[in-house]
Design a protein around this motif. Structure first.
Motif, PDB file in Angstrom:
ATOM      1  N   GLU A 103      77.375  61.479  64.760  1.00  0.00           N
ATOM      2  CA  GLU A 103      77.317  60.784  63.481  1.00  0.00           C
ATOM      3  C   GLU A 103      76.196  59.751  63.463  1.00  0.00           C
ATOM      4  OE1 GLU A 103      81.766  60.962  61.616  1.00  0.00           O
ATOM      5  OE2 GLU A 103      81.361  59.365  63.036  1.00  0.00           O
ATOM      6  N   LEU A 104      76.015  59.029  64.559  1.00  0.00           N
ATOM      7  CA  LEU A 104      74.942  58.043  64.649  1.00  0.00           C
ATOM      8  C   LEU A 104      73.579  58.722  64.511  1.00  0.00           C
ATOM      9  CD1 LEU A 104      73.912  55.157  65.261  1.00  0.00           C
ATOM     10  CD2 LEU A 104      74.018  55.747  67.689  1.00  0.00           C
ATOM     11  N   ALA A 105      73.379  59.818  65.227  1.00  0.00           N
ATOM     12  CA  ALA A 105      72.104  60.545  65.160  1.00  0.00           C
ATOM     13  C   ALA A 105      71.857  61.058  63.745  1.00  0.00           C
ATOM     14  CB  ALA A 105      72.102  61.698  66.160  1.00  0.00           C
ATOM     15  N   GLY A 106      72.870  61.613  63.116  1.00  0.00           N
ATOM     16  CA  GLY A 106      72.720  62.110  61.755  1.00  0.00           C
ATOM     17  C   GLY A 106      72.337  61.007  60.780  1.00  0.00           C
ATOM     18  N   GLY A 107      72.971  59.854  60.897  1.00  0.00           N
ATOM     19  CA  GLY A 107      72.655  58.721  60.030  1.00  0.00           C
ATOM     20  C   GLY A 107      71.231  58.232  60.208  1.00  0.00           C
ATOM     21  N   VAL A 108      70.793  58.104  61.439  1.00  0.00           N
ATOM     22  CA  VAL A 108      69.424  57.653  61.725  1.00  0.00           C
ATOM     23  C   VAL A 108      68.412  58.650  61.158  1.00  0.00           C
ATOM     24  CG1 VAL A 108      67.750  57.249  63.585  1.00  0.00           C
ATOM     25  CG2 VAL A 108      70.042  56.261  63.731  1.00  0.00           C
ATOM     26  N   ILE A 109      68.669  59.943  61.332  1.00  0.00           N
ATOM     27  CA  ILE A 109      67.763  60.977  60.819  1.00  0.00           C
ATOM     28  C   ILE A 109      67.626  60.867  59.302  1.00  0.00           C
ATOM     29  CG2 ILE A 109      67.572  63.471  60.400  1.00  0.00           C
ATOM     30  CD1 ILE A 109      68.701  63.839  63.286  1.00  0.00           C
ATOM     31  N   LEU A 110      68.733  60.709  58.590  1.00  0.00           N
ATOM     32  CA  LEU A 110      68.664  60.622  57.132  1.00  0.00           C
ATOM     33  C   LEU A 110      67.915  59.380  56.667  1.00  0.00           C
ATOM     34  CD1 LEU A 110      72.192  61.926  56.087  1.00  0.00           C
ATOM     35  CD2 LEU A 110      70.019  63.144  56.093  1.00  0.00           C
ATOM     36  N   ILE A 111      68.126  58.248  57.322  1.00  0.00           N
ATOM     37  CA  ILE A 111      67.402  57.024  56.963  1.00  0.00           C
ATOM     38  C   ILE A 111      65.906  57.208  57.201  1.00  0.00           C
ATOM     39  CG2 ILE A 111      67.015  54.612  57.630  1.00  0.00           C
ATOM     40  CD1 ILE A 111      70.083  54.420  58.067  1.00  0.00           C
ATOM     41  N   LEU A 112      65.538  57.787  58.325  1.00  0.00           N
ATOM     42  CA  LEU A 112      64.112  58.015  58.620  1.00  0.00           C
ATOM     43  C   LEU A 112      63.472  58.968  57.608  1.00  0.00           C
ATOM     44  CD1 LEU A 112      64.175  58.202  62.528  1.00  0.00           C
ATOM     45  CD2 LEU A 112      63.322  56.327  61.084  1.00  0.00           C
ATOM     46  N   MET A 113      64.210  59.989  57.173  1.00  0.00           N
ATOM     47  CA  MET A 113      63.683  60.895  56.149  1.00  0.00           C
ATOM     48  C   MET A 113      63.445  60.136  54.843  1.00  0.00           C
ATOM     49  SD  MET A 113      63.161  63.908  57.383  1.00  0.00           S
ATOM     50  CE  MET A 113      63.019  64.912  55.925  1.00  0.00           C
ATOM     51  N   GLY A 114      64.372  59.259  54.474  1.00  0.00           N
ATOM     52  CA  GLY A 114      64.209  58.462  53.264  1.00  0.00           C
ATOM     53  C   GLY A 114      62.988  57.562  53.340  1.00  0.00           C
ATOM     54  N   ILE A 115      62.781  56.925  54.482  1.00  0.00           N
ATOM     55  CA  ILE A 115      61.605  56.058  54.682  1.00  0.00           C
ATOM     56  C   ILE A 115      60.330  56.879  54.592  1.00  0.00           C
ATOM     57  CG2 ILE A 115      60.390  54.655  56.397  1.00  0.00           C
ATOM     58  CD1 ILE A 115      63.196  53.670  57.321  1.00  0.00           C
ATOM     59  N   LYS A 116      60.323  58.056  55.203  1.00  0.00           N
ATOM     60  CA  LYS A 116      59.137  58.915  55.174  1.00  0.00           C
ATOM     61  C   LYS A 116      58.794  59.327  53.745  1.00  0.00           C
ATOM     62  CE  LYS A 116      57.334  63.324  56.825  1.00  0.00           C
ATOM     63  NZ  LYS A 116      56.952  63.805  55.504  1.00  0.00           N
ATOM     64  N   ILE A 117      59.808  59.711  52.968  1.00  0.00           N
ATOM     65  CA  ILE A 117      59.577  60.102  51.570  1.00  0.00           C
ATOM     66  C   ILE A 117      58.988  58.940  50.786  1.00  0.00           C
ATOM     67  CG2 ILE A 117      60.764  60.681  49.400  1.00  0.00           C
ATOM     68  CD1 ILE A 117      62.693  62.389  51.168  1.00  0.00           C
ATOM     69  N   LEU A 118      59.548  57.751  50.963  1.00  0.00           N
ATOM     70  CA  LEU A 118      59.054  56.572  50.259  1.00  0.00           C
ATOM     71  C   LEU A 118      57.608  56.269  50.651  1.00  0.00           C
ATOM     72  CD1 LEU A 118      59.644  54.170  48.367  1.00  0.00           C
ATOM     73  CD2 LEU A 118      60.379  52.908  50.399  1.00  0.00           C
ATOM     74  N   LEU A 119      57.311  56.268  51.944  1.00  0.00           N
ATOM     75  CA  LEU A 119      55.958  55.970  52.401  1.00  0.00           C
ATOM     76  C   LEU A 119      54.944  57.009  51.924  1.00  0.00           C
ATOM     77  CD1 LEU A 119      56.660  54.681  56.033  1.00  0.00           C
ATOM     78  CD2 LEU A 119      56.090  53.332  54.005  1.00  0.00           C
ATOM     79  N   GLU A 120      55.335  58.266  51.869  1.00  0.00           N
ATOM     80  CA  GLU A 120      54.440  59.310  51.353  1.00  0.00           C
ATOM     81  C   GLU A 120      54.100  59.067  49.891  1.00  0.00           C
ATOM     82  OE1 GLU A 120      55.399  63.285  54.016  1.00  0.00           O
ATOM     83  OE2 GLU A 120      56.385  63.052  52.078  1.00  0.00           O
ATOM     84  N   HIS A 121      55.109  58.756  49.088  1.00  0.00           N
ATOM     85  CA  HIS A 121      54.884  58.539  47.663  1.00  0.00           C
ATOM     86  C   HIS A 121      54.145  57.247  47.365  1.00  0.00           C
ATOM     87  CE1 HIS A 121      56.846  61.942  45.700  1.00  0.00           C
ATOM     88  NE2 HIS A 121      57.574  61.989  46.804  1.00  0.00           N
ATOM     89  N   LEU A 122      54.235  56.291  48.264  1.00  0.00           N
ATOM     90  CA  LEU A 122      53.485  55.037  48.084  1.00  0.00           C
ATOM     91  C   LEU A 122      52.065  55.145  48.640  1.00  0.00           C
ATOM     92  CD1 LEU A 122      56.259  52.392  48.895  1.00  0.00           C
ATOM     93  CD2 LEU A 122      55.413  53.095  46.641  1.00  0.00           C
ATOM     94  N   GLY A 123      51.760  56.283  49.264  1.00  0.00           N
ATOM     95  CA  GLY A 123      50.390  56.539  49.740  1.00  0.00           C
ATOM     96  C   GLY A 123      50.111  56.088  51.161  1.00  0.00           C
ATOM     97  N   PHE A 124      51.125  55.727  51.925  1.00  0.00           N
ATOM     98  CA  PHE A 124      50.918  55.267  53.292  1.00  0.00           C
ATOM     99  C   PHE A 124      50.845  56.404  54.308  1.00  0.00           C
ATOM    100  CE2 PHE A 124      52.856  51.488  51.333  1.00  0.00           C
ATOM    101  CZ  PHE A 124      51.848  50.571  51.598  1.00  0.00           C
ATOM    102  N   LEU A 125      51.406  57.568  53.957  1.00  0.00           N
ATOM    103  CA  LEU A 125      51.375  58.738  54.840  1.00  0.00           C
ATOM    104  C   LEU A 125      50.726  59.895  54.112  1.00  0.00           C
ATOM    105  CD1 LEU A 125      54.975  58.651  56.366  1.00  0.00           C
ATOM    106  CD2 LEU A 125      52.884  57.853  57.426  1.00  0.00           C
ATOM    107  N   GLY A 126      49.991  60.727  54.868  1.00  0.00           N
ATOM    108  CA  GLY A 126      49.283  61.916  54.450  1.00  0.00           C
ATOM    109  C   GLY A 126      49.650  62.489  53.180  1.00  0.00           C
TER     110      GLY A 126
END
Length: 187
Positions: A164-187
């Motif tokens: 459960e801990l691993a699953g939660g961390v993975i989902l949070i990291l995916m959310g951060i990645k999506i946000l950073l991509e749309h804000l132009g910080f990632l490829g």
């Protein structure tokens, strides 16, 4: 969304189903292949169905919220991930029925796939190939749930909270990645 990202997301989403499957494995004295197949079919099926429903809902409202879709994805994934992390830290052992009947399995499948509904909404905003995504998520959950029943029968509760801990961390990291991509910080 690439194959690796989809796989990571599928694994993250399937952790609740995996944890419940571990508990189902604990609940049976003699594990039979049908136990793993039943869990895999219910959990994998609902983990595929819910994002499809979320996608359909999200597609209906896409034009109204396109400007903030990345924030919605970030918030939804963050809430779901945080909830999973919180659950992984709780000391109380979850009581899961030993029954594999339709009523019990249906209730567990719906309960473990609600977060996938929210992820499906974000898929609509990200223009993900929904057929490929839900098939991949369903198959991944099927396999991990079947493994979870066997693991629960063999190892017990030892790995439930870590999953459960691993699953939660993975989902949070995916959310951060999506946000950073749309804000132009990632490829």
């Amino acid at each position: 969304m690439g194959l690796l990202e989809l796989f990571i997301l599928a694994v993250g989403l399937s952790m609740d189903a995996f944890a419940v499957s571990v508990c189902k494995g604990l609940s049976v004295k003699k594990m039979e292949p049908k136990h793993a197949l039943i869990c895999g079919a219910y959990f994998g099926g609902f983990q595929a169905l819910m994002p499809a429903l979320g996608y359909l809902l999200g597609s209906q409202f896409e034009s109204m919220i396109t400007q903030i879709d990345h924030w919605i994805a970030f918030v939804l994934l963050g809430i779901i991930g945080s909830s999973m992390i919180k659950e992984s830290r709780e000391d109380e052992e979850e009581e899961v029925s030993a029954s594999f009947d339709v009523k019990t399995m249906l209730a567990l499948a719906v309960a473990t796939s609600i977060d996938a509904l929210a992820v499906g909404v974000t898929f609509a905003f990200l223009h993900v190939n929904i057929v490929w995504a839900v098939t991949f998520i369903g198959c991944t959950t099927f396999v991990l749930s079947a493994i979870g029943v066997k693991a629960g029968n063999v190892f017990g509760m030892k790995y439930k909270s870590r999953a459960e801990l691993a699953g939660g961390v993975i989902l949070i990291l995916m959310g951060i990645k999506i946000l950073l991509e749309h804000l132009g910080f990632l490829g």
